[in-house]
Design a protein around this motif. Structure first.
Motif, PDB file in Angstrom:
ATOM      1  N   GLY A 155      42.906  30.197  41.558  1.00  0.00           N
ATOM      2  CA  GLY A 155      42.060  30.891  42.573  1.00  0.00           C
ATOM      3  C   GLY A 155      42.510  30.373  44.055  1.00  0.00           C
ATOM      4  N   ALA A 227      37.434  38.395  49.849  1.00  0.00           N
ATOM      5  CA  ALA A 227      36.930  37.826  48.611  1.00  0.00           C
ATOM      6  C   ALA A 227      36.053  36.776  48.820  1.00  0.00           C
ATOM      7  CB  ALA A 227      38.496  37.216  47.950  1.00  0.00           C
ATOM      8  N   SER A 229      34.382  33.049  47.615  1.00  0.00           N
ATOM      9  CA  SER A 229      34.552  31.913  46.696  1.00  0.00           C
ATOM     10  C   SER A 229      33.147  31.182  46.835  1.00  0.00           C
ATOM     11  CB  SER A 229      35.645  31.006  47.354  1.00  0.00           C
ATOM     12  OG  SER A 229      36.656  31.640  47.482  1.00  0.00           O
ATOM     13  N   THR A 246      37.607  30.001  41.661  1.00  0.00           N
ATOM     14  CA  THR A 246      37.765  30.405  40.200  1.00  0.00           C
ATOM     15  C   THR A 246      38.693  31.953  40.336  1.00  0.00           C
ATOM     16  OG1 THR A 246      35.751  31.383  39.804  1.00  0.00           O
ATOM     17  CG2 THR A 246      35.989  29.217  39.119  1.00  0.00           C
ATOM     18  N   LYS A 247      38.663  32.465  41.427  1.00  0.00           N
ATOM     19  CA  LYS A 247      38.891  33.817  41.658  1.00  0.00           C
ATOM     20  C   LYS A 247      39.949  34.058  42.941  1.00  0.00           C
ATOM     21  CE  LYS A 247      35.047  35.943  39.654  1.00  0.00           C
ATOM     22  NZ  LYS A 247      33.898  37.100  40.001  1.00  0.00           N
ATOM     23  N   ASN A 248      40.469  35.045  42.910  1.00  0.00           N
ATOM     24  CA  ASN A 248      41.650  35.506  43.927  1.00  0.00           C
ATOM     25  C   ASN A 248      41.645  36.911  44.101  1.00  0.00           C
ATOM     26  OD1 ASN A 248      43.825  35.208  45.840  1.00  0.00           O
ATOM     27  ND2 ASN A 248      44.746  33.417  44.409  1.00  0.00           N
TER      28      ASN A 248
END
Length: 249
Positions: A155, A227, A229, A246-248
């Protein structure tokens, strides 16, 4: 046709036209799909640093520290003032094509303006990147380049420094467009959504007291994708640490 039916018909037609006009002229928010490569452009390239990439990880105009630059690997570039765009271009990825081959590089620094007599934008490549596209003896070469999607593992990363009255955040490991053009922060209690200001390069600041709260960041890249976070910094976060979402994109 009866008068009242004609009036109703005209009203519906006008309403339909108005709806179409609003839809067409409204500014779209692109929050779906993936970043698509841009068109090929003319440019030119030089190189700096050693054959192993040494001499290119001491930070620079993007504000990345040694470890942050190292996380981008040895295939990086300093880009000319236009692509650097006062720091907004930091982190973007480019496919660079020379007479020998191609290389995909990340923008981590600012290069001098275009060289006199050469076409297009200036890329000052690390030696490992330059050797993928041409011979070392060439020194300065014409290239073609295009902006491409950044492919990252894991991420988005947030490094926070400063003090309770002056918070500075560096955003790295950004996928998709790779660059960051806007950043917002939100706490889990008293801190509402707050826009952060670019200090220089990819360093973002706010004078809001963020301590003691779980922090959420919202990143917007140059292609208008966003995005979020959520709670990437825990309530007991500490200055000087890096936290990974945890994400991108």
């Amino acid at each position: 046709m009866a008068p009242h039916l004609l009036t109703t018909s005209l009203f519906l037609s006008l309403a339909s036209l108005l709806t179409v006009t609003v839809t067409v002229t409204g500014k779209p928010h692109v929050n779906h799909g993936r970043f698509k490569a841009g068109p090929w452009e003319d440019g030119h390239a030089t190189f700096y640093g050693g054959r192993d990439g040494s001499g290119t990880t001491e930070g620079g105009a993007c504000g990345y520290k040694d470890k942050e630059v190292e996380s981008y690997g040895t295939l990086t570039a300093a880009v000319g003032p236009t692509l650097y765009d006062n720091g907004a271009g930091c982190g973007a990825c480019y496919e660079v094509k020379g007479s020998k081959g191609t290389a995909i590089v990340s923008a981590t620094n600012q290069a001098p303006p275009p060289v006199n007599g050469m076409k297009g934008e200036h890329f000052d490549l690390t030696m490992p990147a330059f050797l993928q596209i041409d011979e070392e003896k060439a020194g300065i070469v014409p290239i073609s380049y295009r902006k491409v999607a950044c492919v990252k593992k894991g991420g988005i990363r947030y490094t926070i420094t400063g003090n309770p009255s002056y918070n500075m955040v560096m955003v790295t490991n950004v996928g998709g467009a790779g660059d960051v053009v806007a950043l917002m922060v939100k706490g889990n209690k008293r801190v509402k959504w707050t826009p952060m200001k670019r200090s220089w390069g990819q360093l973002w600041i706010t004078e809001k007291n963020l301590t003691g709260e779980s922090l959420t960041f919202r990143v917007m890249t140059g292609d208008h994708r966003k995005a979020t976070s959520w709670h990437v910094l825990p309530r007991d976060w500490q200055f000087g640490n890096t936290y990974q979402a945890t994400k991108n994109f």
